[in-house]
Design a protein around this motif. Structure first.
Motif, PDB file in Angstrom:
ATOM      1  N   GLU A  49      11.920  -3.375  10.896  1.00 58.45           N
ATOM      2  CA  GLU A  49      11.189  -2.106  10.843  1.00 58.45           C
ATOM      3  C   GLU A  49       9.730  -2.342  10.458  1.00 58.45           C
ATOM      4  OE1 GLU A  49      14.926   0.890   9.741  1.00 58.45           O
ATOM      5  OE2 GLU A  49      13.518   0.288   8.153  1.00 58.45           O
ATOM      6  N   GLY A  50       9.491  -3.284   9.525  1.00 62.14           N
ATOM      7  CA  GLY A  50       8.124  -3.591   9.124  1.00 62.14           C
ATOM      8  C   GLY A  50       7.289  -4.113  10.285  1.00 62.14           C
ATOM      9  N   LEU A  51       7.879  -4.985  11.104  1.00 61.49           N
ATOM     10  CA  LEU A  51       7.174  -5.479  12.284  1.00 61.49           C
ATOM     11  C   LEU A  51       6.835  -4.329  13.231  1.00 61.49           C
ATOM     12  CD1 LEU A  51       9.182  -8.748  13.055  1.00 61.49           C
ATOM     13  CD2 LEU A  51       6.770  -8.610  12.386  1.00 61.49           C
ATOM     14  N   CYS A  52       7.730  -3.362  13.347  1.00 61.75           N
ATOM     15  CA  CYS A  52       7.488  -2.222  14.240  1.00 61.75           C
ATOM     16  C   CYS A  52       6.422  -1.275  13.681  1.00 61.75           C
ATOM     17  CB  CYS A  52       8.793  -1.468  14.497  1.00 61.75           C
ATOM     18  SG  CYS A  52      10.030  -2.453  15.365  1.00 61.75           S
ATOM     19  N   TYR A  53       6.444  -1.039  12.357  1.00 60.68           N
ATOM     20  CA  TYR A  53       5.374  -0.253  11.742  1.00 60.68           C
ATOM     21  C   TYR A  53       4.022  -0.934  11.949  1.00 60.68           C
ATOM     22  CZ  TYR A  53       8.975   2.319   9.038  1.00 60.68           C
ATOM     23  OH  TYR A  53      10.047   3.082   8.647  1.00 60.68           O
ATOM     24  N   GLU A  54       4.011  -2.253  11.738  1.00 56.66           N
ATOM     25  CA  GLU A  54       2.758  -2.999  11.889  1.00 56.66           C
ATOM     26  C   GLU A  54       2.255  -2.934  13.325  1.00 56.66           C
ATOM     27  OE1 GLU A  54      -0.332  -5.484  10.149  1.00 56.66           O
ATOM     28  OE2 GLU A  54       1.139  -4.054   9.395  1.00 56.66           O
ATOM     29  N   PHE A  55       3.182  -3.018  14.291  1.00 49.84           N
ATOM     30  CA  PHE A  55       2.795  -2.886  15.699  1.00 49.84           C
ATOM     31  C   PHE A  55       2.129  -1.533  15.934  1.00 49.84           C
ATOM     32  CE2 PHE A  55       3.270  -1.960  20.163  1.00 49.84           C
ATOM     33  CZ  PHE A  55       3.098  -3.181  20.795  1.00 49.84           C
ATOM     34  N   ARG A  56       2.653  -0.493  15.296  1.00 50.00           N
ATOM     35  CA  ARG A  56       2.061   0.837  15.466  1.00 50.00           C
ATOM     36  C   ARG A  56       0.652   0.887  14.878  1.00 50.00           C
ATOM     37  NH1 ARG A  56       4.706   6.800  14.021  1.00 50.00           N
ATOM     38  NH2 ARG A  56       2.753   7.974  14.271  1.00 50.00           N
ATOM     39  N   VAL A  57       0.457   0.261  13.716  1.00 50.64           N
ATOM     40  CA  VAL A  57      -0.887   0.198  13.131  1.00 50.64           C
ATOM     41  C   VAL A  57      -1.870  -0.432  14.119  1.00 50.64           C
ATOM     42  CG1 VAL A  57      -2.291  -0.912  11.343  1.00 50.64           C
ATOM     43  CG2 VAL A  57      -0.100   0.118  10.735  1.00 50.64           C
ATOM     44  N   VAL A  58      -1.452  -1.551  14.702  1.00 51.09           N
ATOM     45  CA  VAL A  58      -2.315  -2.269  15.646  1.00 51.09           C
ATOM     46  C   VAL A  58      -2.554  -1.431  16.895  1.00 51.09           C
ATOM     47  CG1 VAL A  58      -2.540  -4.347  17.050  1.00 51.09           C
ATOM     48  CG2 VAL A  58      -1.545  -4.502  14.774  1.00 51.09           C
ATOM     49  N   LEU A  59      -1.508  -0.811  17.413  1.00 49.82           N
ATOM     50  CA  LEU A  59      -1.637   0.008  18.620  1.00 49.82           C
ATOM     51  C   LEU A  59      -2.579   1.184  18.390  1.00 49.82           C
ATOM     52  CD1 LEU A  59      -0.631   0.525  21.526  1.00 49.82           C
ATOM     53  CD2 LEU A  59       1.209   1.902  20.540  1.00 49.82           C
TER      54      LEU A  59
ATOM     55  N   TYR B 133       6.329   5.972   7.885  1.00 50.22           N
ATOM     56  CA  TYR B 133       5.068   5.389   8.370  1.00 50.22           C
ATOM     57  C   TYR B 133       3.864   6.118   7.786  1.00 50.22           C
ATOM     58  CZ  TYR B 133       1.340   3.947  11.543  1.00 50.22           C
ATOM     59  OH  TYR B 133       0.162   3.471  12.067  1.00 50.22           O
ATOM     60  N   GLN B 134       3.870   7.441   7.870  1.00 52.12           N
ATOM     61  CA  GLN B 134       2.711   8.216   7.431  1.00 52.12           C
ATOM     62  C   GLN B 134       2.555   8.239   5.921  1.00 52.12           C
ATOM     63  OE1 GLN B 134       0.464   9.210   9.420  1.00 52.12           O
ATOM     64  NE2 GLN B 134       1.457   9.294  11.438  1.00 52.12           N
ATOM     65  N   LYS B 135       3.671   8.380   5.194  1.00 48.20           N
ATOM     66  CA  LYS B 135       3.592   8.595   3.758  1.00 48.20           C
ATOM     67  C   LYS B 135       3.662   7.313   2.924  1.00 48.20           C
ATOM     68  CE  LYS B 135       5.459  13.292   3.916  1.00 48.20           C
ATOM     69  NZ  LYS B 135       6.482  14.232   3.387  1.00 48.20           N
ATOM     70  N   VAL B 136       4.224   6.250   3.521  1.00 49.60           N
ATOM     71  CA  VAL B 136       4.405   5.013   2.750  1.00 49.60           C
ATOM     72  C   VAL B 136       3.694   3.820   3.395  1.00 49.60           C
ATOM     73  CG1 VAL B 136       6.097   3.389   1.786  1.00 49.60           C
ATOM     74  CG2 VAL B 136       6.623   5.835   1.876  1.00 49.60           C
ATOM     75  N   TYR B 137       4.085   3.491   4.624  1.00 53.90           N
ATOM     76  CA  TYR B 137       3.647   2.223   5.205  1.00 53.90           C
ATOM     77  C   TYR B 137       2.126   2.121   5.316  1.00 53.90           C
ATOM     78  CZ  TYR B 137       3.442  -2.013   7.906  1.00 53.90           C
ATOM     79  OH  TYR B 137       3.163  -3.294   8.303  1.00 53.90           O
ATOM     80  N   LYS B 138       1.475   3.178   5.744  1.00 55.64           N
ATOM     81  CA  LYS B 138       0.018   3.123   5.956  1.00 55.64           C
ATOM     82  C   LYS B 138      -0.752   2.886   4.658  1.00 55.64           C
ATOM     83  CE  LYS B 138      -1.810   5.977   9.014  1.00 55.64           C
ATOM     84  NZ  LYS B 138      -2.099   7.211   9.787  1.00 55.64           N
ATOM     85  N   LYS B 139      -0.084   3.065   3.514  1.00 52.01           N
ATOM     86  CA  LYS B 139      -0.750   2.860   2.226  1.00 52.01           C
ATOM     87  C   LYS B 139      -0.501   1.467   1.649  1.00 52.01           C
ATOM     88  CE  LYS B 139      -0.062   7.773   1.106  1.00 52.01           C
ATOM     89  NZ  LYS B 139       0.610   8.718   0.184  1.00 52.01           N
ATOM     90  N   LEU B 140       0.443   0.733   2.232  1.00 52.57           N
ATOM     91  CA  LEU B 140       0.878  -0.523   1.608  1.00 52.57           C
ATOM     92  C   LEU B 140      -0.204  -1.592   1.598  1.00 52.57           C
ATOM     93  CD1 LEU B 140       4.586  -1.060   2.738  1.00 52.57           C
ATOM     94  CD2 LEU B 140       3.711  -0.194   0.566  1.00 52.57           C
ATOM     95  N   TYR B 141      -0.941  -1.732   2.704  1.00 53.25           N
ATOM     96  CA  TYR B 141      -1.928  -2.819   2.770  1.00 53.25           C
ATOM     97  C   TYR B 141      -2.964  -2.680   1.662  1.00 53.25           C
ATOM     98  CZ  TYR B 141      -5.862  -5.680   4.252  1.00 53.25           C
ATOM     99  OH  TYR B 141      -6.897  -6.585   4.278  1.00 53.25           O
TER     100      TYR B 141
END
Length: 496
Positions: free
Chosen positions: A373-383, A470-478
């Motif tokens: 799932e992390g790889l897929c979230y990261e792909f979305r960030v890049v896209l 993705y919106q509430k958690v993943y985008k804040k992790l970096y």
């Protein structure tokens, strides 16, 4: 008439033979000793010869080969002397030696100026940075060097006796004026490297030359076979699956994972935004590419360190099986897949990976699914960084396409269908097609249509969960993680 495509990859070197209709005939491969600090050019050449000879001798296929296309890792290469004897070992793209060069450049070289000329952000992976590192640490070899060869250039010379570099490979050197399609005098002036080290440039799919008579005899290959430098592996793979139109988005799922977009012209913007630009293997087209430095290798890492198992087909299957034992959202565990730094939202080789949300109830299955799932979230960030609108589907290529759980998860996270096509190996197929153009088997605008093998459609319920995470958690992790890991690095560097 037969065509051979060669893909000198990070993990394996693959050779496949196709007929003029694009049908697979035979193939071979050998291990590239992935993640070795460097490796011997003789190792690559001798193993390649063994594979070619084996394929050529089988049913006398070699005498039917009319074209050979060579693709390779974009940045890897070596220095040779005027007699074409290697002066250095092959420096692979992931070799981190030039990181010290990048650090020294801070405050001295204008990264925006370099980006505006080359379409690249100054990073240690690029060929020119490796040459600069060799100049500092192996000055005698640098001083006696006649030329730099990327890997496909070197194999091209060994087959034909001709020194050239193809434009998409040149785009990965950090020495090409991307808009002018020529070596940049300004870049060589800024970096203090001899421009004479770079070969003359040729188009992908144009003839490099015929295979030499000596090599033809040794390998039992048709002496009239034409060799072409197919180019940078990601773009050769895109070509192989028919991604030739602007607006097409390709997910190249290999050891690294890339987001590739075909463009009619170069539109760099004012500064680097996570996407690198280059000359395409398709005439009069360019590409922009974003990516994840540790794509498929992340899954290998999880197999070795979470499953505590060796890498093989059985453990890949076990991995997917275990992922299905966890639920959408991985039981609350989220993974940031920066095991080898990141390219987006900035090119940061110091970025670190992280798990968050682990509790006493977390299972091995949760951790393994969180990695995917992390790889897929990261792909979305890049896209999303690419700001491409109106995407109908994602065309997936590379070894990762064998992992259908990963593909379905990607579709669910992106809310975009993900499609795979009926091509055994996209890069070798693309290289063979380009060899066909060089040998005159195909006309300039002719290509072989590839059929869709399977489409993975988004599951609305799964997407609804992923969207919130993705919106509430993943985008804040970096942003959160980079502060913590920077502090930790400072503590460890100072000895506590």
């Amino acid at each position: 008439m037969l065509l051979m495509g060669i893909d000198i990859g990070t993990t394996n070197c693959k050779l496949h033979i196709y007929d003029q209709n694009g049908d697979y005939v035979d193939g071979a491969k050998f291990s590239m000793v992935s993640n070795a600090e460097d490796y011997d050019s003789d190792f690559v050449w001798n193993n390649l010869k063994d594979c070619i000879k084996k394929l050529a001798t089988n049913r006398n296929l070699g005498q039917q080969i009319v074209g050979i296309g060579i693709s390779s890792q974009g940045e890897s290469g070596l220095l040779i002397d005027k007699n074409h004897v290697p002066l250095t070992r092959v420096i692979p793209w992931y070799h981190t030696g030039a990181q010290e060069i990048v650090e020294k450049d801070k405050g001295k070289l204008d990264s925006t100026e370099i980006y505006q000329i080359t379409g690249l952000d100054p990073h240690y992976i690029f060929s020119l940075q490796k040459i600069r590192w060799l100049k500092e640490h192996h000055f005698s070899e640098y001083q006696n060097a006649f030329m730099w060869h990327c890997l496909n250039d070197y194999i091209g010379f060994m087959l034909t006796g001709q020194d050239r570099m193809e434009y998409s490979s040149a785009s990965r050197t950090m020495a090409l004026d991307i808009a002018g399609r020529r070596w940049s005098d300004k870049i060589f002036e800024l970096t203090g490297i001899k421009k004479s080290l770079m070969p003359d440039l040729i188009e992908s799919g144009s003839p490099l030359g015929k295979i030499t008579s000596a090599v033809a005899r040794e390998l039992n290959i048709n002496p009239e076979a034409v060799v072409t430098l197919a180019g940078f592996d990601h773009m050769v793979g895109c070509f192989g699956v028919g991604a030739s139109c602007p607006g097409t988005v390709v997910a190249s799922m290999g050891t690294t994972e890339s987001v590739c977009m075909i463009e009619k012209s170069v539109e760099l913007g004012q500064s680097f935004n996570g996407y690198l630009w280059g000359d395409n293997v398709i005439k009069d087209k360019f590409y922009k590419i974003g990516g994840i430095p540790c794509g498929g290798r992340t899954i290998d890492w999880a197999i070795e360190n979470i499953l505590n198992a060796d890498i093989c087909e059985d453990t890949y299957n076990l991995y997917s099986q275990k992922c299905r034992e966890s639920s959408t959202g991985s039981g609350g565990v989220v993974f940031l897949p920066h095991l080898n730094g990141c390219y987006t939202p900035e090119m940061n080789s110091d970025a670190k990976a992280m798990f968050t949300g682990i509790t006493l109830n977390t299972t091995t299955a949760d951790l393994l699914r969180a990695v995917i799932e992390g790889l897929c979230y990261e792909f979305r960030v890049v896209l999303e960084q690419g700001k491409k609108s109106g995407i109908d589907d994602i065309l997936a290529i590379g070894g990762g396409t064998a992992n259908h759980f990963w593909l379905q998860c990607k579709a669910d996270v992106l809310n975009i269908p993900v499609r795979i096509v009926e091509v055994k190996e996209a890069v070798t197929f693309g290289a063979a097609l380009l060899a066909g153009h060089a040998a005159g088997v195909y006309s300039e605008n002719q290509n072989i249509l590839v059929k869709t093998k399977k489409t993975f459609y988004p599951d609305p319920k799964a997407h609804a969960v992923y969207e919130k995470i993705y919106q509430k958690v993943y985008k804040k992790l970096y942003a959160t993680n980079i502060q913590i890991t920077s502090e930790l690095d400072n503590i460890l560097k100072k000895g506590g």
